[in-house]
Design a protein around this motif. Structure first.
Motif, PDB file in Angstrom:
ATOM      1  N   TRP A 292     -60.538  51.447  13.543  1.00 65.86           N
ATOM      2  CA  TRP A 292     -60.309  51.331  11.701  1.00 65.86           C
ATOM      3  C   TRP A 292     -62.101  51.384  10.971  1.00 65.86           C
ATOM      4  O   TRP A 292     -62.763  50.817  11.897  1.00 65.86           O
ATOM      5  N   GLU A 293     -62.069  51.769   9.462  1.00 69.18           N
ATOM      6  CA  GLU A 293     -63.183  51.933   8.970  1.00 69.18           C
ATOM      7  C   GLU A 293     -63.159  51.225   7.809  1.00 69.18           C
ATOM      8  O   GLU A 293     -61.894  51.194   7.173  1.00 69.18           O
ATOM      9  N   GLU A 294     -63.428  50.474   7.661  1.00 64.90           N
ATOM     10  CA  GLU A 294     -63.397  49.004   6.368  1.00 64.90           C
ATOM     11  C   GLU A 294     -63.622  49.913   5.130  1.00 64.90           C
ATOM     12  O   GLU A 294     -65.317  51.534   4.881  1.00 64.90           O
ATOM     13  N   LEU A 295     -62.953  50.001   3.975  1.00 63.99           N
ATOM     14  CA  LEU A 295     -62.793  50.966   2.547  1.00 63.99           C
ATOM     15  C   LEU A 295     -63.372  50.549   1.351  1.00 63.99           C
ATOM     16  O   LEU A 295     -63.517  48.959   1.329  1.00 63.99           O
ATOM     17  N   PRO A 296     -64.028  50.901   0.390  1.00 64.23           N
ATOM     18  CA  PRO A 296     -64.717  50.689  -1.100  1.00 64.23           C
ATOM     19  C   PRO A 296     -62.440  49.064  -1.105  1.00 64.23           C
ATOM     20  O   PRO A 296     -61.465  50.364  -0.890  1.00 64.23           O
ATOM     21  N   VAL A 297     -62.933  48.381  -1.884  1.00 63.16           N
ATOM     22  CA  VAL A 297     -61.759  46.881  -1.655  1.00 63.16           C
ATOM     23  C   VAL A 297     -60.427  47.965  -3.105  1.00 63.16           C
ATOM     24  O   VAL A 297     -60.748  48.980  -3.822  1.00 63.16           O
ATOM     25  N   PHE A 298     -59.561  47.657  -2.746  1.00 67.95           N
ATOM     26  CA  PHE A 298     -58.838  48.448  -4.151  1.00 67.95           C
ATOM     27  C   PHE A 298     -58.884  47.315  -5.320  1.00 67.95           C
ATOM     28  O   PHE A 298     -59.990  46.530  -5.478  1.00 67.95           O
ATOM     29  N   GLU A 299     -58.714  48.483  -6.375  1.00 63.66           N
ATOM     30  CA  GLU A 299     -59.618  48.507  -7.735  1.00 63.66           C
ATOM     31  C   GLU A 299     -58.814  47.157  -8.777  1.00 63.66           C
ATOM     32  O   GLU A 299     -58.768  46.885  -9.391  1.00 63.66           O
ATOM     33  N   GLY A 300     -57.720  47.565  -8.341  1.00 67.74           N
ATOM     34  CA  GLY A 300     -56.323  46.477  -8.707  1.00 67.74           C
ATOM     35  C   GLY A 300     -56.425  44.896  -8.214  1.00 67.74           C
ATOM     36  O   GLY A 300     -57.158  44.517  -8.041  1.00 67.74           O
ATOM     37  N   SER A 301     -56.150  44.013  -9.072  1.00 63.82           N
ATOM     38  CA  SER A 301     -55.826  42.561  -8.794  1.00 63.82           C
ATOM     39  C   SER A 301     -55.301  42.390  -7.323  1.00 63.82           C
ATOM     40  O   SER A 301     -54.303  43.523  -6.680  1.00 63.82           O
ATOM     41  N   ALA A 302     -55.996  41.454  -7.134  1.00 62.67           N
ATOM     42  CA  ALA A 302     -55.643  40.840  -5.557  1.00 62.67           C
ATOM     43  C   ALA A 302     -54.158  40.970  -5.457  1.00 62.67           C
ATOM     44  O   ALA A 302     -53.347  40.134  -6.424  1.00 62.67           O
ATOM     45  N   ARG A 303     -53.190  40.926  -4.494  1.00 63.97           N
ATOM     46  CA  ARG A 303     -51.873  40.791  -4.322  1.00 63.97           C
ATOM     47  C   ARG A 303     -51.324  41.044  -3.027  1.00 63.97           C
ATOM     48  O   ARG A 303     -52.086  41.368  -2.621  1.00 63.97           O
ATOM     49  N   GLN A 304     -49.933  40.041  -3.006  1.00 61.12           N
ATOM     50  CA  GLN A 304     -49.279  40.541  -1.800  1.00 61.12           C
ATOM     51  C   GLN A 304     -47.875  41.022  -2.269  1.00 61.12           C
ATOM     52  O   GLN A 304     -47.311  40.974  -3.275  1.00 61.12           O
ATOM     53  N   ASN A 305     -46.709  41.759  -0.749  1.00 59.21           N
ATOM     54  CA  ASN A 305     -45.653  42.035  -1.600  1.00 59.21           C
ATOM     55  C   ASN A 305     -45.305  43.649  -2.164  1.00 59.21           C
ATOM     56  O   ASN A 305     -45.141  43.460  -3.067  1.00 59.21           O
ATOM     57  N   ALA A 306     -46.638  44.138  -2.936  1.00 59.85           N
ATOM     58  CA  ALA A 306     -46.836  45.686  -3.157  1.00 59.85           C
ATOM     59  C   ALA A 306     -46.031  46.734  -2.040  1.00 59.85           C
ATOM     60  O   ALA A 306     -45.291  46.094  -1.383  1.00 59.85           O
ATOM     61  N   SER A 307     -45.904  47.696  -2.694  1.00 64.15           N
ATOM     62  CA  SER A 307     -45.246  48.671  -2.388  1.00 64.15           C
ATOM     63  C   SER A 307     -45.800  49.782  -2.750  1.00 64.15           C
ATOM     64  O   SER A 307     -47.053  50.045  -3.056  1.00 64.15           O
TER      65      SER A 307
END
Length: 343
Positions: A292-307
């Protein structure tokens, strides 16, 4: 000032100018190198916002260049609507409502041009956990009920397809589960698929690459699960654990639940979810090296239970929630673009 002193002063000025220019060029060089070192691939670009209600815990599947988002929970109501996303033109169309019980935390997948949806949760029912199973035909925009899921009624499971077969496993039916069941489309029957030696869990993650499903993460007895498996429809293979311990050569720890998982161009991806708290971390998995390699963070708001939607050349993360706030945004992930927070 005599001629000798004048010459000395002139030479000193020249030397100082050369030294200044050299220092300036070296500074620019190192700044450039530093900027290059800071550049990271993996860019998130916001797409057309969803036309329907904000929601989380929805079912998603893709057929051709269309993505389908069905059911979910918006903070007040369990939902039963169906939406189609045109990934080529970047717009949404409402389709025929799902005729089953409104629900959240169901699972879905697609096989041979049709979508499938099953299990789920609705707290307004006497029996909160569900096990009914449905087929969606996009050519006629119709839903057809099929044979009930073969396992116990449950929610927070995972679903995926390998070849012409669909699979549903893990989840919660009053306690966490670890069983997997195979759905045969031609015979409309379920058969238990044995051999998974991993832990029980709910809110796990799965992505498929070249007809191999990669399964891990999730939570059991209020603890994050670290085991990670590959399944090709016949054989389960345990891969490198997702924690950072002395038994492995890795130096990363990816422990979370309720994350968003997808695959693109031969790699697997996991982002967002709960890791102590909701987060925006993003990770890329390479099956060739089992790393695994860590990537730039998701640029939307932090969240759970996304699709998620996965197409041949595009992938999207959409919807989800943060506490009692529900999202309707859609984000495209572009692995070969440099990170750009301003696009």
């Amino acid at each position: 000032m005599n001629k000798l002193n004048l010459m000395r002063k002139t030479n000193l000025i020249k030397k100082s100018s050369i030294l200044f220019l050299a220092t300036l060029l070296m500074s620019l060089f190192f700044v450039g190198c530093s900027d290059d070192d800071d550049d990271e691939y993996g860019n998130w670009v916001e797409s057309s916002a969803f036309n329907g209600d904000s929601r989380a815990n929805s079912v998603s599947f893709t057929i051709g260049d269309k993505g389908y988002l069905v059911t979910g929970y918006d903070g007040d109501d369990f939902l039963a609507d169906t939406w189609e996303y045109n990934s080529s033109e970047n717009y949404w169309i409402k389709k025929a409502d799902f005729p089953g019980v409104a629900r959240s935390s169901a699972v879905g997948f697609s096989i041979n041009g049709k979508g499938y949806l099953g299990t789920g949760f609705n707290s307004e029912l006497d029996e909160e956990e569900l096990k009914d199973f449905w087929e969606y035909d996009p050519t006629t925009d119709t839903w057809t009920q099929k044979a009930d899921f073969g396992g116990t009624a449950r929610y927070a499971a995972i679903g995926f397809s390998i070849g012409n077969d669909g699979y549903i496993g893990t989840g919660y039916d009053g306690s966490e589960q670890k069983d997997f069941w195979k759905y045969d489309v031609a015979s409309n029957t379920w058969e238990q698929s044995v051999g998974f030696s991993g832990q029980k869990r709910k809110d796990a993650s799965v992505f498929t690459i070249d007809d191999v499903a990669y399964i891990g993460l999730g939570i059991h007895n209020n603890a994050y699960e670290e085991d990670f498996y590959a399944f090709n429809g016949n054989t389960w293979t345990r891969l490198t654990d997702l924690d950072d311990d002395e038994d492995d050569d890795d130096d990363y720890s990816i422990l979370l639940s309720s994350g968003a998982a997808f695959s693109l161009d031969g790699k697997g991806y996991v982002t967002t979810g709960i890791a102590g708290s909701i987060n925006t971390n993003a990770w890329e998995y390479s099956p060739a090296t089992d790393t695994w390699e860590e990537l730039p963070v998701f640029e939307g708001s932090a969240r759970q239970n996304a699709s998620t939607f996965t197409f041949d050349t595009k992938a999207f993360v959409l919807m989800g929630r943060s506490g009692n706030y529900y999202f309707d945004d859609v984000w495209e992930f572009r692995p070969y673009e440099l990170e750009n927070e301003d696009d």
